[in-house]
Design a protein around this motif. Sequence first.
Motif, PDB file in Angstrom:
ATOM      1  N   CYS A   1     -18.794 -44.392  -2.366  1.00 28.65           N
ATOM      2  CA  CYS A   1     -18.811 -45.169  -1.121  1.00 28.65           C
ATOM      3  C   CYS A   1     -19.598 -44.473  -0.017  1.00 28.65           C
ATOM      4  O   CYS A   1     -20.060 -45.125   0.927  1.00 28.65           O
TER       5      CYS A   1
ATOM      6  N   SER B   1     -14.586 -46.193  -4.076  1.00 28.62           N
ATOM      7  CA  SER B   1     -14.339 -44.803  -3.709  1.00 28.62           C
ATOM      8  C   SER B   1     -14.385 -43.890  -4.931  1.00 28.62           C
ATOM      9  O   SER B   1     -13.838 -42.791  -4.910  1.00 28.62           O
TER      10      SER B   1
ATOM     11  N   HIS C   1     -16.257 -43.759   6.963  1.00 29.39           N
ATOM     12  CA  HIS C   1     -15.105 -44.593   7.323  1.00 29.39           C
ATOM     13  C   HIS C   1     -15.362 -45.283   8.655  1.00 29.39           C
ATOM     14  O   HIS C   1     -15.942 -44.689   9.573  1.00 29.39           O
TER      15      HIS C   1
ATOM     16  N   TYR D   1     -18.399 -47.915   5.586  1.00 29.54           N
ATOM     17  CA  TYR D   1     -18.221 -48.152   4.158  1.00 29.54           C
ATOM     18  C   TYR D   1     -18.289 -49.643   3.856  1.00 29.54           C
ATOM     19  O   TYR D   1     -17.813 -50.477   4.644  1.00 29.54           O
TER      20      TYR D   1
ATOM     21  N   PRO E   1     -16.766 -52.711   2.451  1.00 29.63           N
ATOM     22  CA  PRO E   1     -15.357 -52.986   2.178  1.00 29.63           C
ATOM     23  C   PRO E   1     -15.146 -53.719   0.857  1.00 29.63           C
ATOM     24  O   PRO E   1     -16.036 -54.405   0.353  1.00 29.63           O
TER      25      PRO E   1
ATOM     26  N   SER F   1      -4.423 -50.831  -1.153  1.00 28.37           N
ATOM     27  CA  SER F   1      -5.459 -50.454  -0.191  1.00 28.37           C
ATOM     28  C   SER F   1      -5.833 -51.659   0.650  1.00 28.37           C
ATOM     29  O   SER F   1      -5.678 -52.808   0.231  1.00 28.37           O
TER      30      SER F   1
ATOM     31  N   ASP G   1     -11.401 -51.270   3.339  1.00 30.60           N
ATOM     32  CA  ASP G   1     -11.871 -50.046   2.708  1.00 30.60           C
ATOM     33  C   ASP G   1     -12.507 -50.323   1.350  1.00 30.60           C
ATOM     34  O   ASP G   1     -12.322 -51.395   0.774  1.00 30.60           O
TER      35      ASP G   1
END
Length: 476
Positions: free
Chosen positions: A164, A171, A195, A209, A211, A296, A300
Amino acid sequence: MTEIIVDNFAGGGGASTGIELATGRSVDIAINHDPAAIAMHRANHPETEHYCESVWDVNPREVVAGRKVGLAWFSPDCTHHSKARGGKPRQKNIRGLAWVAVRWAATVQPRVIMLENVEEFQDWGPLDNEGQPIETKKGNTFRSFVNALRNLGYTVEWRELVACDYGAPTSRKRLFLIARRDGKSIVWPKPTHGHRRSPAVITKRLEPYKPAAGIIDWSIPCKSIFGRERSLVEKTMRRLALGTFKFAINDPDPFILSEDQIHPWMREIDDSHKPMVASFLSSYYGETKGNEARGSSLHDPLHTITAGGNRFALVTSHLTKFRGNNIGSSMTDPLPTITAGGQHLGQVYAFLTMYYGTGVGQDLRDPINTIVTKDRFGLVLVRGVAYQIVDVCMRMLIPRELYGGQGFPGSYIIAPEHNGKSFTIKQQVAKVGNSVSPPMATVLVQANLPELCVGSGRQLALERYNPVAGQLAFSL
């Protein structure tokens, strides 16, 4: 082009795709022992010369046929290095597959070698008689592997990189090793993303990042977790309850769908009011410990995709503007009267109450246990406006979404024909779980082999991978 590119352990084509997006041309040679993997690779890289056999059965000198190798990529099996294997015995022959890179280095001397594996590859060492790593000799074999490359004239470096950070919506963290013998320095690409709340992103030094929300196909309906013919098991319900609290009720910044993401199936939940949907991803595996929410936010990147099966569930908490005061009472008071119009809301109450904290549940006719400190229960505040949950729905992510999460182009063929049949969903998931995230191969090749990335070929590759209607896009 005077140099060729070889992809060992080519799998379904993750590394090859990333290399092609960097260079504008297909890899010249792809090797894999799995006929199904070769079928997927051939469907997406028809110009490549394919070898469906063990990497040890391929003679580098014969397949190269006198051509110079500019890049040799290796992604040996990681399962017998990974900590995810737990206490299961390891096999020496599988752990030793990486030695084939030394064979290529000794025979055809690729100018650059790149290898991808799990972080635990650095701990590669001998096994005892029970197939377990010998703790006192941890890393011995890895150091011998590196020294073997250095003795053949290669400069060798390695780093752990997170996909990412380089524009992939996952990730996934992996070890990358680069070896080169052309006298040039090894280049590690600088992260381009961070982030969304990090200072680097706030000051616009990095992009946020990508998403997980970007790989979701919102047109696919989610089924209510209530009233199913086959009820969800208690562990699943508890997992969803904890996730709903963390990512919808208690999150100061819940993921809320925009108007253009709303689809007709969502309006059926509450067709009398404009719907809003707060969503998150639940990790559909493992034990839930205490009040831990395994999941999560859709803000993200997607967590690491594995070959062990689809473990991602999309959970949507359907919201409607708070009307009346029927859920504004104290948690210590009896549950307000459930009317015909509020029965569904009562189910949500029961769901949240039963599976939050240490309680084992209760009858809806009894007072609600005190389980949170807030006066209001099941409310979501969005920009100061109160919404109530009217339903909770769930579905597993489909393979196309998983491939999008790994960073594959939207037009990538994920269900090719093999043995007269299209790939099953299980086969599709296995191939993406074993794959290299294409953006990682792209940035590493761009950084270390820019001379192979010039010209119009790269643009042709980007045009080839333009997403088709209804599929997910990938952009560098």
